[in-house]
Motif scaffolding. Structure first.
Motif, PDB file in Angstrom:
ATOM      1  N   ASP B 138       0.853  -1.188   0.000  1.00 41.70           N
ATOM      2  CA  ASP B 138       0.000   0.000   0.000  1.00 41.70           C
ATOM      3  C   ASP B 138       0.899   1.252   0.000  1.00 41.70           C
ATOM      4  O   ASP B 138       1.320   1.732   1.056  1.00 41.70           O
ATOM      5  N   PHE B 139       1.172   1.772  -1.191  1.00 44.85           N
ATOM      6  CA  PHE B 139       2.119   2.892  -1.338  1.00 44.85           C
ATOM      7  C   PHE B 139       1.636   4.143  -0.607  1.00 44.85           C
ATOM      8  O   PHE B 139       2.389   4.790   0.113  1.00 44.85           O
ATOM      9  N   LEU B 140       0.356   4.464  -0.793  1.00 42.74           N
ATOM     10  CA  LEU B 140      -0.181   5.701  -0.216  1.00 42.74           C
ATOM     11  C   LEU B 140      -0.105   5.667   1.323  1.00 42.74           C
ATOM     12  O   LEU B 140       0.454   6.582   1.953  1.00 42.74           O
ATOM     13  N   ALA B 141      -0.623   4.606   1.928  1.00 45.54           N
ATOM     14  CA  ALA B 141      -0.590   4.489   3.394  1.00 45.54           C
ATOM     15  C   ALA B 141       0.850   4.362   3.875  1.00 45.54           C
ATOM     16  O   ALA B 141       1.233   4.920   4.907  1.00 45.54           O
ATOM     17  N   GLY B 142       1.647   3.644   3.122  1.00 46.27           N
ATOM     18  CA  GLY B 142       3.047   3.447   3.503  1.00 46.27           C
ATOM     19  C   GLY B 142       3.818   4.750   3.540  1.00 46.27           C
ATOM     20  O   GLY B 142       4.594   5.005   4.467  1.00 46.27           O
ATOM     21  N   VAL B 143       3.615   5.615   2.550  1.00 43.81           N
ATOM     22  CA  VAL B 143       4.344   6.892   2.516  1.00 43.81           C
ATOM     23  C   VAL B 143       3.830   7.822   3.616  1.00 43.81           C
ATOM     24  O   VAL B 143       4.614   8.532   4.247  1.00 43.81           O
ATOM     25  N   VAL B 144       2.517   7.810   3.877  1.00 41.58           N
ATOM     26  CA  VAL B 144       2.009   8.636   4.987  1.00 41.58           C
ATOM     27  C   VAL B 144       2.625   8.152   6.304  1.00 41.58           C
ATOM     28  O   VAL B 144       3.138   8.939   7.109  1.00 41.58           O
ATOM     29  N   GLY B 145       2.586   6.826   6.522  1.00 40.04           N
ATOM     30  CA  GLY B 145       3.125   6.274   7.765  1.00 40.04           C
ATOM     31  C   GLY B 145       4.614   6.509   7.907  1.00 40.04           C
ATOM     32  O   GLY B 145       5.109   6.866   8.978  1.00 40.04           O
ATOM     33  N   GLN B 146       5.340   6.319   6.798  1.00 38.44           N
ATOM     34  CA  GLN B 146       6.797   6.442   6.847  1.00 38.44           C
ATOM     35  C   GLN B 146       7.254   7.899   6.795  1.00 38.44           C
ATOM     36  O   GLN B 146       7.976   8.369   7.668  1.00 38.44           O
ATOM     37  N   ASN B 147       6.848   8.625   5.748  1.00 35.40           N
ATOM     38  CA  ASN B 147       7.450   9.947   5.488  1.00 35.40           C
ATOM     39  C   ASN B 147       6.732  11.099   6.178  1.00 35.40           C
ATOM     40  O   ASN B 147       7.249  12.208   6.190  1.00 35.40           O
ATOM     41  N   ILE B 148       5.550  10.856   6.711  1.00 35.26           N
ATOM     42  CA  ILE B 148       4.880  11.935   7.446  1.00 35.26           C
ATOM     43  C   ILE B 148       4.821  11.605   8.940  1.00 35.26           C
ATOM     44  O   ILE B 148       5.276  12.390   9.767  1.00 35.26           O
ATOM     45  N   VAL B 149       4.317  10.397   9.302  1.00 33.88           N
ATOM     46  CA  VAL B 149       4.190  10.082  10.730  1.00 33.88           C
ATOM     47  C   VAL B 149       5.562   9.739  11.333  1.00 33.88           C
ATOM     48  O   VAL B 149       6.029  10.419  12.251  1.00 33.88           O
ATOM     49  N   LEU B 150       6.227   8.700  10.814  1.00 35.37           N
ATOM     50  CA  LEU B 150       7.514   8.279  11.393  1.00 35.37           C
ATOM     51  C   LEU B 150       8.585   9.354  11.234  1.00 35.37           C
ATOM     52  O   LEU B 150       9.302   9.681  12.180  1.00 35.37           O
ATOM     53  N   GLU B 151       8.702   9.914  10.022  1.00 30.09           N
ATOM     54  CA  GLU B 151       9.741  10.933   9.797  1.00 30.09           C
ATOM     55  C   GLU B 151       9.425  12.213  10.574  1.00 30.09           C
ATOM     56  O   GLU B 151      10.328  12.905  11.033  1.00 30.09           O
ATOM     57  N   GLY B 152       8.137  12.530  10.700  1.00 32.06           N
ATOM     58  CA  GLY B 152       7.760  13.700  11.489  1.00 32.06           C
ATOM     59  C   GLY B 152       8.156  13.515  12.944  1.00 32.06           C
ATOM     60  O   GLY B 152       8.676  14.425  13.592  1.00 32.06           O
ATOM     61  N   LEU B 153       7.947  12.292  13.456  1.00 25.32           N
ATOM     62  CA  LEU B 153       8.358  11.966  14.822  1.00 25.32           C
ATOM     63  C   LEU B 153       9.876  12.067  14.948  1.00 25.32           C
ATOM     64  O   LEU B 153      10.404  12.712  15.863  1.00 25.32           O
ATOM     65  N   ALA B 154      10.589  11.437  14.012  1.00 23.19           N
ATOM     66  CA  ALA B 154      12.055  11.430  14.063  1.00 23.19           C
ATOM     67  C   ALA B 154      12.592  12.855  13.994  1.00 23.19           C
ATOM     68  O   ALA B 154      13.515  13.225  14.728  1.00 23.19           O
ATOM     69  N   PHE B 155      12.013  13.653  13.126  1.00 24.84           N
ATOM     70  CA  PHE B 155      12.455  15.034  12.925  1.00 24.84           C
ATOM     71  C   PHE B 155      12.419  15.803  14.256  1.00 24.84           C
ATOM     72  O   PHE B 155      13.401  16.430  14.648  1.00 24.84           O
ATOM     73  N   SER B 156      11.290  15.719  14.973  1.00 30.38           N
ATOM     74  CA  SER B 156      11.148  16.454  16.234  1.00 30.38           C
ATOM     75  C   SER B 156      12.055  15.877  17.320  1.00 30.38           C
ATOM     76  O   SER B 156      12.685  16.615  18.076  1.00 30.38           O
ATOM     77  N   VAL B 157      12.129  14.538  17.408  1.00 29.74           N
ATOM     78  CA  VAL B 157      12.960  13.910  18.441  1.00 29.74           C
ATOM     79  C   VAL B 157      14.432  14.233  18.200  1.00 29.74           C
ATOM     80  O   VAL B 157      15.168  14.595  19.123  1.00 29.74           O
ATOM     81  N   PHE B 158      14.873  14.129  16.949  1.00 26.05           N
ATOM     82  CA  PHE B 158      16.274  14.415  16.628  1.00 26.05           C
ATOM     83  C   PHE B 158      16.608  15.882  16.905  1.00 26.05           C
ATOM     84  O   PHE B 158      17.685  16.191  17.406  1.00 26.05           O
ATOM     85  N   GLU B 159      15.697  16.774  16.569  1.00 24.93           N
ATOM     86  CA  GLU B 159      15.952  18.199  16.823  1.00 24.93           C
ATOM     87  C   GLU B 159      16.105  18.457  18.318  1.00 24.93           C
ATOM     88  O   GLU B 159      16.980  19.213  18.738  1.00 24.93           O
ATOM     89  N   MET B 160      15.253  17.824  19.128  1.00 30.96           N
ATOM     90  CA  MET B 160      15.353  18.018  20.568  1.00 30.96           C
ATOM     91  C   MET B 160      16.656  17.434  21.103  1.00 30.96           C
ATOM     92  O   MET B 160      17.367  18.075  21.888  1.00 30.96           O
ATOM     93  N   LEU B 161      17.005  16.230  20.657  1.00 24.42           N
ATOM     94  CA  LEU B 161      18.246  15.606  21.115  1.00 24.42           C
ATOM     95  C   LEU B 161      19.466  16.420  20.672  1.00 24.42           C
ATOM     96  O   LEU B 161      20.425  16.586  21.428  1.00 24.42           O
ATOM     97  N   GLU B 162      19.407  16.935  19.447  1.00 25.07           N
ATOM     98  CA  GLU B 162      20.546  17.718  18.928  1.00 25.07           C
ATOM     99  C   GLU B 162      20.739  18.984  19.754  1.00 25.07           C
ATOM    100  O   GLU B 162      21.867  19.322  20.140  1.00 25.07           O
ATOM    101  N   ALA B 163      19.634  19.679  20.058  1.00 24.31           N
ATOM    102  CA  ALA B 163      19.727  20.912  20.851  1.00 24.31           C
ATOM    103  C   ALA B 163      20.267  20.611  22.246  1.00 24.31           C
ATOM    104  O   ALA B 163      21.101  21.346  22.778  1.00 24.31           O
TER     105      ALA B 163
END
Lengths: 99, 289
Positions: B138-163
Motif C-alpha cells: 500500500d504505497f499511499l498508506a506506507g508513505v504517509v506512515g513512513q514519510n509523514i508520521v515516522l519521519e515527522g516523529l524522528a524530525f522532532s525527536v532528533f531536533e530536541m536531542l541535537e539541541a
C-alpha cells in the motif's frame, strides 16, 4: 538547472523593494552555491527579517535578496518544496506549499 | 507533479549529502570527536545513553524496512529513485547509531541482545503498524506512515536531542544534525508526493486516518515510557546552557515531565498541520495507560 532550482527566488530587480546582501550563516545542507539563501531557524523566539520566511515543511528559514511580498514564489532546496508567500491571520508573512 | 519529482535525483542527493554535509565525516561526526567521559565513566549515564540510542536504532531499522519495501510499491520511477536514496539514508542512520552503541561499549556479540533488552515495546508496535501497510504494497498508506508520521516523529525527536547535546556531546549532536538534514528531504517527499495522491484517491483517507490514530497512540506511549521511568532518568545533568533551548524549554534543566510535554506538543502540533496540508484530518488517539 530548471526554473524551480532558483532558490528564493525569482523576485527580480523590483526597485521598490529593499535589497539584502546575503552571507552564509553556517547552513551546510545544500550545495555551497545556495547556502546563503537558507539559515537554521532558532525556534519560536527567532525574529524573521522582511526577506525571510519559514519553510513549513522542514522548518528552515528561506532568505531572499529582496524583501518578500504576498504572491512571491519561493523554493526550499533542503526539502525540495515549492511555496507561495501569503499573509497569515497574524499579519505575518508565511509560506504555503504548492502541491 | 513531474516537475516536483524531477528534483529528487540521485545526482542532487550526491551533491547535497555525501559530497555536501557528510563530506569528511566519520559515522556522521567529525573524525576527532568522542563520547564525553561523563557518559563513559558513569554506569548510569552510559546505560541511559545506550537506552536512548537503542530507540534510535529500532526506529531507523523500521524506516529502512519501510523505505526499501516501498520501492517496489511505488507507481512511478522518479518515486522509486527517491526511495532508493532514502533507503541508503536510513541504512546509514542504522549504521551510525549502531556505531554509537559500539562507542558506548556494546560489543558486536551482544548487540542484538542489548537492542532486545532496551527496545521499547510500544516503539516496536508503532513500527509493526507501518510495516503491515508496506508488506501489503500500500504505497499511499506506507508513505504517509513512513514519510509523514515516522519521519515527522524522528524530525522532532532528533531536533530536541541535537539541541540538548550541542555543547554537552558535540559528537552525538553532529551525528544527529546529519540525520536531521536527511529527514528534511524525506518529509518534503512525503508531503509533496502525498499531497497530490490524496486528491486523486479520496477513498483512502479513512483507512489512512485509522493508521495515523494507531501510530500516534503508540508514539505517545513511547514518550510516556521514556520520561516516566525512574531508571531512565540520568543521575546527573549537564550544566545549563543557552544553546540547549528548544521551543521555549531549556533541555539542560528541564524535568522529564517538561521534556515529555514539549516533545508531545511539538510532535502532535506538527502532525496536525502536516496532515491537514495533505488533506488528512488528524485523529486523536486513545490516551496511553
Amino acid at each position: 538547472m530548471t526554473d524551480i532550482d532558483v532558490s528564493a527566488p525569482g523576485i527580480g530587480a523590483d526597485p521598490s523593494r529593499r535589497r539584502y546582501e546575503l552571507e552564509e550563516t553556517g547552513f551546510k545542507e545544500v550545495p555551497k552555491k545556495w547556502r546563503k539563501f537558507y539559515r537554521h531557524w532558532g525556534g519560536p523566539l527567532d525574529t524573521l527579517a522582511p526577506n525571510e520566511v519559514i519553510c513549513p515543511v522542514c522548518k528552515v528559514v528561506i532568505r531572499a535578496t529582496r524583501e518578500l511580498r504576498p504572491g512571491d514564489k519561493v523554493y526550499c532546496m533542503p526539502c525540495m518544496s515549492r511555496m507561495v508567500v501569503v499573509v497569515a491571520e497574524s499579519g505575518r508573512l508565511e509560506a504555503e506549499v504548492i502541491f | 507533479m513531474t516537475q516536483f519529482l524531477a528534483q529528487y535525483s540521485i545526482q542532487r542527493w550526491m551533491e547535497m549529502c555525501p559530497q555536501g554535509y557528510l563530506e569528511d565525516t566519520v559515522y556522521g561526526h567529525e573524525p576527532n570527536e568522542h563520547e564525553p567521559a561523563v557518559i563513559l565513566d558513569d554506569d548510569d549515564e552510559r546505560e541511559a545513553a545506550i537506552r536512548t540510542t537503542v530507540g534510535l536504532v529500532v526506529g531507523e531499522r523500521c524506516a529502512l524496512a519501510a523505505s526499501s519495501g516501498l520501492i517496489n510499491a511505488a507507481p512511478d520511477y522518479p518515486s522509486k529513485r527517491f526511495l532508493a536514496t532514502q533507503t541508503l539514508d536510513e541504512a546509514r542512520h542504522v549504521e551510525v547509531f549502531t556505531q554509537r552503541l559500539f562507542d558506548l561499549g556494546v560489543t558486536a556479540d551482544n548487540l542484538e541482545s542489548t537492542i532486545d533488552r532496551y527496545a521499547n515495546p510500544n516503539l516496536v508496535k508503532f513500527a509493526e503498524v507501518l510495516l503491515e501497510k508496506v508488506a501489503a504494497g500500500d504505497f499511499l498508506a506506507g508513505v504517509v506512515g513512513q514519510n509523514i508520521v515516522l519521519e515527522g516523529l524522528a524530525f522532532s525527536v532528533f531536533e530536541m536531542l541535537e539541541a540538548g547535546n550541542r555543547e554537552f556531546n558535540p559528537k552525538f549532536a553532529h551525528t544527529l544534525s546529519g540525520t536531521i538534514a536527511d529527514e528534511r528531504r524525506h518529509v518534503g517527499f512525503g508531503e509533496n508526493r502525498i499531497g497530490s495522491l490524496i486528491a486523486q484517491h479520496p477513498e483512502k483517507k479513512a483507512e489512512i486516518e485509522r493508521m495515523q490514530q494507531e501510530m500516534t497512540y503508540y508514539m505517545l506511549a513511547v514518550f510516556a515510557d521514556s520520561f516516566r521511568g525512574d531508571d531512565n532518568k540520568p543521575k546527573s545533568a549537564p550544566e545549563p546552557t543557552a544553546s540547549a533551548e528548544w521551543h521555549g524549554t531549556n533541555l539542560s534543566t528541564a524535568s522529564p515531565e517538561e521534556m515529555e510535554a514539549v516533545l508531545a506538543n511539538t510532535v502532535l502540533g506538527e502532525f496536525k498541520t502536516r496532515l491537514a496540508r495533505v488533506g488528512i484530518e488528524y485523529q486523536t488517539p486513545r490516551v496511553p495507560a
